[in-house]
Design a protein around this motif. Sequence first.
Motif, short mmCIF file in Angstrom:
data_model
loop_
_atom_site.label_atom_id
_atom_site.label_comp_id
_atom_site.label_asym_id
_atom_site.label_seq_id
_atom_site.Cartn_x
_atom_site.Cartn_y
_atom_site.Cartn_z
N MET A 99 30.66 32.46 47.46
CA MET A 99 31.71 33.64 46.61
C MET A 99 32.90 32.84 47.57
N ASN A 100 33.79 31.99 47.06
CA ASN A 100 35.52 31.23 47.85
C ASN A 100 36.16 32.54 47.41
N TRP A 101 37.29 32.07 47.98
CA TRP A 101 38.84 33.35 48.44
C TRP A 101 38.88 33.76 46.40
N LEU A 102 39.10 32.64 45.64
CA LEU A 102 39.74 32.37 44.52
C LEU A 102 39.01 34.25 43.91
N GLU A 103 37.47 33.36 44.13
CA GLU A 103 36.86 34.61 43.16
C GLU A 103 37.22 36.06 44.01
N ILE A 104 37.09 35.99 45.26
CA ILE A 104 37.30 37.51 45.36
C ILE A 104 38.93 37.83 44.64
N LEU A 105 39.80 37.13 44.49
CA LEU A 105 40.82 37.85 44.40
C LEU A 105 40.48 37.74 42.55
N GLY A 106 39.83 37.46 42.13
CA GLY A 106 39.89 37.67 40.92
C GLY A 106 38.93 39.10 40.05
N TRP A 107 38.21 39.08 41.04
CA TRP A 107 37.50 40.59 41.89
C TRP A 107 38.17 41.84 41.81
N ILE A 108 38.82 41.33 42.69
CA ILE A 108 39.72 42.55 43.52
C ILE A 108 40.88 42.82 41.87
N GLY A 109 41.36 42.24 41.43
CA GLY A 109 42.34 42.28 40.18
C GLY A 109 41.77 42.61 39.31
N SER A 110 40.10 42.23 39.05
CA SER A 110 39.54 43.01 37.60
C SER A 110 39.24 45.12 38.57
N ALA A 111 38.71 44.82 39.60
CA ALA A 111 38.53 46.03 40.12
C ALA A 111 39.70 47.28 40.30
N VAL A 112 41.14 46.79 40.50
CA VAL A 112 42.27 47.42 40.28
C VAL A 112 42.86 47.47 38.85
N VAL A 113 42.61 47.22 38.26
CA VAL A 113 42.49 47.28 36.45
C VAL A 113 41.59 48.49 36.15
N VAL A 114 40.16 48.50 36.38
CA VAL A 114 39.13 49.53 36.10
C VAL A 114 39.67 50.93 36.66
N TRP A 115 40.01 50.16 37.93
CA TRP A 115 40.71 51.68 38.88
C TRP A 115 41.79 52.27 37.68
N SER A 116 42.37 51.70 37.67
CA SER A 116 43.84 52.53 36.85
C SER A 116 43.76 52.98 35.56
N LEU A 117 41.90 52.90 34.91
CA LEU A 117 42.18 53.82 33.55
C LEU A 117 41.08 55.17 34.02
N LEU A 118 40.68 55.02 35.32
CA LEU A 118 40.18 55.88 35.85
C LEU A 118 41.41 57.34 35.99
N GLN A 119 42.74 56.93 36.29
CA GLN A 119 43.79 58.03 36.13
C GLN A 119 43.98 58.22 35.72
N THR A 120 44.57 59.94 36.29
CA THR A 120 44.87 61.04 34.80
C THR A 120 46.75 60.95 34.64
N ARG A 121 47.28 60.38 35.71
CA ARG A 121 48.56 60.65 35.68
C ARG A 121 49.19 59.38 34.57
N ILE A 122 50.00 58.82 33.49
CA ILE A 122 50.35 57.98 33.36
C ILE A 122 51.06 56.89 33.58
N LEU A 123 51.66 57.85 34.53
CA LEU A 123 52.70 56.63 35.52
C LEU A 123 52.21 55.51 36.20
N ARG A 124 50.98 56.56 37.46
CA ARG A 124 50.07 56.08 38.11
C ARG A 124 48.90 54.90 37.39
N LEU A 125 48.45 55.08 36.48
CA LEU A 125 48.04 54.63 35.39
C LEU A 125 48.13 53.04 35.28
N ARG A 126 50.04 53.52 34.85
CA ARG A 126 50.44 52.03 34.15
C ARG A 126 51.20 51.00 34.60
#
Length: 211
Positions: free
Chosen positions: A1-28
Motif C-alpha cells: 500500500m503506497n502513501w496515496l492509498e493510505i491518504l484515501g483510507w484516512i479520509g474515509s476513516a475520518v468521514v465514518v468517524w464523523s458520522l458517529l458524533q452526537t454533536r452536530i457541530l463536531r460532526l460537520r
Amino acid sequence: MNWLEILGWIGSAVVVWSLLQTRILRLRVLNFIGCAISVVYALLGSVWPVLGLNLVLCIINIYHLRKLTAQKETERAYKVLTVTPQDAYLQFFLDQHTTDITEALPEFNREDTLNGEATEAHIVLHNDETVGIVVLRDAGAGEARVLLDYVTPRFRDFTPGKYLFRDSGLLHSRGFTSVVAPAPANSQTSKYYSALGFVPEGDTSRLAVAQ
C-alpha cells in the motif's frame, strides 16, 4: 500500500468517524476534514467521481458550518425560561432524558434536589427546542450553586452554557454576583466549566457574574 492509498483510507476513516458524533457541530467539522482529505486523494490519484462527490460534500459542510456558527453565536438563537423546580414541563423533560442524565451526571439525585435543595430552575431554548436545564440553589450572599447543568447531546458545544452563565444577564438580574459549580479537578466537567470562564477552586469552579 503506497502513501496515496493510505491518504484515501484516512479520509474515509475520518468521514465514518464523523458520522458517529452526537454533536452536530463536531460532526460537520470532522466530516469536512474527511471530505477535504478525500478531495486531495482523488485529485492526486485522478479519481474524478470521488473528487466530484467530496467537493460537493465540502461545500455542503461549509454552508452548514457557517449557518451553525452564526446562529449559535447570536443571542436570538437562545432564550431562557425561568420556572420553579417543580414545574410540570421541567419534570416531563427530565423524564424524557432520565437515562442520559443518569449516565452523564450519576451523582444527581432528582428527588432530593428538586424537592429540597433547589430554589430555581432555568430551561434553555434554541428557537423553540429545549436544549438544556440548569437548576440552582440560592446559597445567600449573592452566590448561586449549580445543582444540575444538563444539555442534550446535539448541543454540547458550550454555547448554551455560555449564553446562560455569561451572555444572557439572567443571573445578574436575579441578584447573583457569582455562580459555583461542582467540577472535580481534571474531569470533563472541570474542562467544560473552564471553557466557560469558571475559575477552579478545589473540587468546584466559580464564575463572577458580569453586570
